[in-house]
Motif scaffolding. Structure first.
Motif, PDB file in Angstrom:
ATOM      1  N   THR A 151       0.810  -1.210   0.000  1.00  0.00           N
ATOM      2  CA  THR A 151       0.000   0.000   0.000  1.00  0.00           C
ATOM      3  C   THR A 151       0.847   1.266   0.000  1.00  0.00           C
ATOM      4  O   THR A 151       0.356   2.338  -0.394  1.00  0.00           O
ATOM      5  N   ASP A 155       1.364   6.031  -1.683  1.00  0.00           N
ATOM      6  CA  ASP A 155       2.105   7.164  -1.128  1.00  0.00           C
ATOM      7  C   ASP A 155       3.316   7.489  -1.997  1.00  0.00           C
ATOM      8  O   ASP A 155       3.621   8.656  -2.258  1.00  0.00           O
ATOM      9  N   GLN A 174      -4.712  13.075  -5.439  1.00  0.00           N
ATOM     10  CA  GLN A 174      -5.178  12.479  -4.191  1.00  0.00           C
ATOM     11  C   GLN A 174      -6.678  12.664  -4.010  1.00  0.00           C
ATOM     12  O   GLN A 174      -7.403  11.725  -3.653  1.00  0.00           O
ATOM     13  N   TYR A 179      -8.226   9.449  -1.892  1.00  0.00           N
ATOM     14  CA  TYR A 179      -7.258   8.743  -1.060  1.00  0.00           C
ATOM     15  C   TYR A 179      -7.228   9.416   0.309  1.00  0.00           C
ATOM     16  O   TYR A 179      -6.513  10.386   0.541  1.00  0.00           O
ATOM     17  N   ASP A 180      -8.058   8.903   1.204  1.00  0.00           N
ATOM     18  CA  ASP A 180      -8.238   9.464   2.537  1.00  0.00           C
ATOM     19  C   ASP A 180      -8.279   8.299   3.525  1.00  0.00           C
ATOM     20  O   ASP A 180      -9.311   8.010   4.125  1.00  0.00           O
ATOM     21  N   PRO A 181      -7.161   7.583   3.662  1.00  0.00           N
ATOM     22  CA  PRO A 181      -7.170   6.312   4.375  1.00  0.00           C
ATOM     23  C   PRO A 181      -7.592   6.438   5.837  1.00  0.00           C
ATOM     24  O   PRO A 181      -7.157   7.331   6.554  1.00  0.00           O
ATOM     25  N   ALA A 182      -8.453   5.511   6.216  1.00  0.00           N
ATOM     26  CA  ALA A 182      -8.901   5.400   7.601  1.00  0.00           C
ATOM     27  C   ALA A 182      -9.100   3.922   7.888  1.00  0.00           C
ATOM     28  O   ALA A 182     -10.226   3.419   7.926  1.00  0.00           O
ATOM     29  N   PRO A 183      -7.997   3.180   8.041  1.00  0.00           N
ATOM     30  CA  PRO A 183      -8.104   1.725   8.171  1.00  0.00           C
ATOM     31  C   PRO A 183      -8.914   1.314   9.401  1.00  0.00           C
ATOM     32  O   PRO A 183      -8.838   1.966  10.445  1.00  0.00           O
ATOM     33  N   ASP A 186      -5.589  -1.178  13.330  1.00  0.00           N
ATOM     34  CA  ASP A 186      -4.251  -0.607  13.433  1.00  0.00           C
ATOM     35  C   ASP A 186      -3.254  -1.751  13.555  1.00  0.00           C
ATOM     36  O   ASP A 186      -2.656  -1.977  14.610  1.00  0.00           O
ATOM     37  N   GLY A 188      -1.037  -2.543  10.673  1.00  0.00           N
ATOM     38  CA  GLY A 188      -0.355  -2.488   9.386  1.00  0.00           C
ATOM     39  C   GLY A 188       1.151  -2.535   9.433  1.00  0.00           C
ATOM     40  O   GLY A 188       1.805  -2.376   8.401  1.00  0.00           O
TER      41      GLY A 188
END
Length: 227
Positions: A151, A155, A174, A179-183, A186, A188
């Motif tokens: 991923t 970036d 973006q 592209y506004d990641p909010a997984p 936590d 990763g």
């Protein structure tokens, strides 16, 4: 803006398609998927990708990018692949990688003396190819740009787009990709994942790439003899 991605069997498709989606939105961009032959190439996601060019027909890229995946060991052992990378790198403005694609660049002798990063599970191998390991998500060193695991390729693409076309255009890309990641979790990185999750990943590697370390070392030894 010619952008060439190396395509090899068992590539991790998101290593390629993530940054390709970003970089394809550079002004006047043309993306090529370059394979050894024109045959469809299997990915580790279970579906193939079709090369748009071969080593013999590919254009001269402004950006050369090598993705990663379990298939990197085969790419590191294929002299035609390494020769194409060396030749292409002589002409490319940017020589780049995502994930363990950095080790393929390393096996081609293209990271010696350069700061670089790669997937966390293979990070220790960068030094074997003469690179200077840096634990960052995206690393620039002159015209070498390397991204971390999978991923991080998005970036990487945005950071490179900003260098080429300016930050305003990269911000526009973006936004266009939302592209506004909010997984939702936590987990990763190995520092954040549970010991059980980490052990599960290590078992996966042992199952699909049990000889990976030995093949990495053999590639490093071949490079040393060549140099």
């Amino acid at each position: 803006m010619q952008i060439s991605f190396l395509l090899f069997p068992h590539v991790t498709q998101l290593d390629l398609t993530g940054p390709a989606q970003v970089l394809s939105r550079l002004p006047d961009a043309k993306v090529e998927l370059v394979g050894k032959t024109s045959d469809a190439v299997p990915t580790d996601a279970g579906f193939p990708l079709l090369p748009t060019a071969t080593f013999d027909t590919a254009g001269t890229p402004d950006i050369l990018c090598v993705p990663g995946g379990f298939g990197v060991t085969g790419a590191m052992e294929d002299e035609a692949t390494l020769a194409w990378l060396r030749h292409t790198a002589e002409q490319a403005q940017w020589i780049t990688s995502v994930c363990t694609g950095a080790l393929v660049l390393g096996a081609a002798g293209l990271l010696r003396g350069y700061r670089a990063t790669t997937h966390w599970a293979s990070h220790e191998w960068l030094a074997a190819f003469g690179a200077i390991p840096v634990k960052e998500r995206v690393v620039f060193d002159r015209n070498r740009v390397t991204g971390g695991g999978v991923t991080a390729g998005i970036d990487f693409g945005l950071a490179l787009a900003a260098r080429i076309a300016g930050e305003d255009h990269a911000r526009f890309i973006q936004l266009s990709l939302e592209y506004d990641p909010a997984p939702p979790f936590d987990a990763g990185s190995p520092d954040k994942a549970s010991s059980a999750t980490l052990e599960r990943y290590q078992k996966l590697v042992a199952r699909f790439a049990s000889d990976r370390a030995a093949r990495y070392q053999a590639a490093a030894d071949r490079l040393q003899r060549r140099e």
